[in-house]
Motif scaffolding. Structure first.
Motif, mmCIF file in Angstrom:
data_model
loop_
_atom_site.group_PDB
_atom_site.id
_atom_site.type_symbol
_atom_site.label_atom_id
_atom_site.label_comp_id
_atom_site.label_asym_id
_atom_site.label_seq_id
_atom_site.Cartn_x
_atom_site.Cartn_y
_atom_site.Cartn_z
ATOM 1 N N SER A 169 4.060 27.011 1.125
ATOM 2 C CA SER A 169 3.345 26.138 2.046
ATOM 3 C C SER A 169 1.882 26.094 1.631
ATOM 4 N N VAL A 170 1.386 24.902 1.346
ATOM 5 C CA VAL A 170 0.008 24.744 0.890
ATOM 6 C C VAL A 170 -0.874 24.361 2.070
ATOM 7 N N LYS A 171 -1.811 25.223 2.405
ATOM 8 C CA LYS A 171 -2.707 24.990 3.543
ATOM 9 C C LYS A 171 -4.139 24.679 3.119
ATOM 10 N N THR A 172 -4.564 25.241 1.985
ATOM 11 C CA THR A 172 -5.925 25.005 1.513
ATOM 12 C C THR A 172 -5.899 24.591 0.051
ATOM 13 N N LEU A 173 -6.723 23.604 -0.286
ATOM 14 C CA LEU A 173 -6.881 23.159 -1.674
ATOM 15 C C LEU A 173 -8.028 22.170 -1.742
ATOM 16 N N SER A 174 -8.358 21.769 -2.967
ATOM 17 C CA SER A 174 -9.331 20.707 -3.190
ATOM 18 C C SER A 174 -8.743 19.785 -4.248
ATOM 19 N N PHE A 175 -8.476 18.545 -3.862
ATOM 20 C CA PHE A 175 -7.880 17.584 -4.796
ATOM 21 C C PHE A 175 -8.607 16.259 -4.687
ATOM 22 N N ARG A 176 -9.073 15.771 -5.821
ATOM 23 C CA ARG A 176 -9.735 14.473 -5.898
ATOM 24 C C ARG A 176 -9.030 13.643 -6.970
ATOM 25 N N ASP A 177 -8.646 12.424 -6.618
ATOM 26 C CA ASP A 177 -7.928 11.556 -7.556
ATOM 27 C C ASP A 177 -8.566 10.176 -7.522
ATOM 28 N N GLN A 178 -9.006 9.701 -8.673
ATOM 29 C CA GLN A 178 -9.709 8.414 -8.751
ATOM 30 C C GLN A 178 -9.035 7.501 -9.766
ATOM 31 N N TRP A 179 -8.732 6.252 -9.331
ATOM 32 C CA TRP A 179 -8.172 5.226 -10.205
ATOM 33 C C TRP A 179 -9.171 4.080 -10.349
ATOM 34 N N ARG A 180 -9.332 3.592 -11.574
ATOM 35 C CA ARG A 180 -10.105 2.389 -11.816
ATOM 36 C C ARG A 180 -9.368 1.558 -12.871
ATOM 37 N N ILE A 181 -9.151 0.275 -12.574
ATOM 38 C CA ILE A 181 -8.532 -0.639 -13.531
ATOM 39 C C ILE A 181 -9.473 -1.810 -13.749
ATOM 40 N N TRP A 182 -9.738 -2.097 -15.008
ATOM 41 C CA TRP A 182 -10.649 -3.166 -15.391
ATOM 42 C C TRP A 182 -9.896 -4.183 -16.241
ATOM 43 N N ARG A 183 -10.149 -5.463 -16.022
ATOM 44 C CA ARG A 183 -9.577 -6.502 -16.868
ATOM 45 C C ARG A 183 -10.709 -7.391 -17.388
ATOM 46 N N ASN A 184 -10.808 -7.456 -18.713
ATOM 47 C CA ASN A 184 -11.887 -8.220 -19.354
ATOM 48 C C ASN A 184 -13.260 -7.799 -18.827
ATOM 49 N N GLY A 185 -13.410 -6.498 -18.612
ATOM 50 C CA GLY A 185 -14.679 -5.944 -18.159
ATOM 51 C C GLY A 185 -14.943 -6.057 -16.672
ATOM 52 N N ARG A 186 -14.004 -6.633 -15.921
ATOM 53 C CA ARG A 186 -14.188 -6.818 -14.479
ATOM 54 C C ARG A 186 -13.291 -5.853 -13.710
ATOM 55 N N LEU A 187 -13.861 -5.143 -12.756
ATOM 56 C CA LEU A 187 -13.093 -4.200 -11.952
ATOM 57 C C LEU A 187 -12.108 -4.947 -11.055
ATOM 58 N N THR A 188 -10.810 -4.622 -11.182
ATOM 59 C CA THR A 188 -9.791 -5.302 -10.381
ATOM 60 C C THR A 188 -9.079 -4.367 -9.411
ATOM 61 N N PHE A 189 -9.182 -3.059 -9.622
ATOM 62 C CA PHE A 189 -8.523 -2.118 -8.716
ATOM 63 C C PHE A 189 -9.311 -0.817 -8.691
ATOM 64 N N ALA A 190 -9.589 -0.312 -7.480
ATOM 65 C CA ALA A 190 -10.286 0.960 -7.307
ATOM 66 C C ALA A 190 -9.636 1.719 -6.167
ATOM 67 N N ASP A 191 -9.336 2.975 -6.398
ATOM 68 C CA ASP A 191 -8.646 3.771 -5.391
ATOM 69 C C ASP A 191 -9.119 5.218 -5.493
#
Length: 290
Positions: A169-191
């Motif tokens: 059972s996981v009660k404590t942690l630190s998790f950071r997850d970042q997504w970035r998708i670029w098309r032709n230099g333009r940001l199209t998805f950020a999460d």
């Protein structure tokens, strides 16, 4: 326990500390594919430290690059960097040999950077197996995807909190997850996803409702939105009312995104296999069934 690489503080008689300095994993791996005589072929391969890439022979499917971490897992202070590139008109799958594991951190945060790129007409599939987060783990992960022209990216990330079958059972942690998708230099998805310093936020009905396993799937390409109806039909089949797996899918701006949450990792994995093979209209790499 990690091997000692040195001693902090002064020597004997100096009054300094003799606390061991723990070894930390470092790894960099890069792979690229190009088109030759109408076929997708390996164009470049580099690996150092604990980050490795294997290229098994595939006779009945797409070229496959298998990512490995020979340190056996990730803990605080580790640094891993994976890079994949597809030239114009190529198609390949990047996956992992097995589940990745983030273990208890004795100090610091582990970091993983995934940098992917695809030129016009290429199709890059990112299909690693699950990431298991253990109690008191600390991990920061970043995904950067660069697409050109009509390139397509199909990606999945699956996260599991502990091993339910082992009574963890996981009660404590630190998790950071970042997504970035670029098309032709333009940001199209950020999460961005952030969990910690405890997992209480996952108990709410608007988050995971107590679920311990979750995943995000994204299909980014000129015709990605056309798959919405098929994805929703499949989602209805794998998420019956009252079942352990829940999910939702939507499409906009040339992207289809599905999210899943489950009470256990087995239900999540089984549902994802059906969903991925239905939406991709192709079988998953054989490593997923090993």
């Amino acid at each position: 326990m990690r091997a000692e690489t040195g001693i902090e503080g002064g020597g004997a008689g100096s009054g300094g500390s003799t606390r061991p300095v723990m070894q930390r994993a470092r790894g960099t791996a890069r792979v690229s594919f190009a088109q030759r005589d109408g076929k997708t072929c390996l164009d470049g391969l580099y690996q150092s430290g604990s980050a490795k890439i294997r290229l098994p022979k595939v006779y009945d499917g797409l070229p496959l690059a298998v990512l490995l971490n020979t340190s056996g897992g990730i803990t605080g202070g580790d640094r891993l960097n994976y890079t994949g590139h597809l030239a114009a008109g190529t198609r390949a799958i990047l996956t992992s040999q097995t589940a990745e594991r983030a273990y208890r951190s004795s100090g610091g945060t582990g970091e993983v950077l995934n940098s992917l790129s695809a030129e016009d007409g290429a199709h890059l599939e990112w299909l690693p197996q699950e990431l298991i987060l253990f109690e008191a783990s600390a991990l920061s992960r970043k995904m950067d995807v660069r697409l050109e022209g009509s390139a397509r990216f199909t990606g999945l990330e699956m996260v599991v909190l502990g091993r339910k079958a082992m009574g963890e059972s996981v009660k404590t942690l630190s998790f950071r997850d970042q997504w970035r998708i670029w098309r032709n230099g333009r940001l199209t998805f950020a999460d961005n996803l952030a969990i910690g310093p405890d997992t209480q936020m996952l108990e709410g009905p608007a988050t995971a409702a107590g679920g311990c396993a979750f995943a995000t799937f994204i299909d980014s390409g000129p015709d990605a939105e056309s798959g919405l109806a098929r994805a929703r039909r499949c989602l209805e089949e794998i998420t019956p009312e009252g079942g352990p797996l829940r999910g939702g899918v939507s499409a906009w701006n040339g992207q289809l995104v599905a999210r899943f949450v489950s009470a256990d990792s087995r239900s999540l994995r089984d549902g994802l296999i059906t969903f991925l093979e239905t939406c991709r209209q192709a079988p998953l790499p054989r490593l997923w069934s090993c």
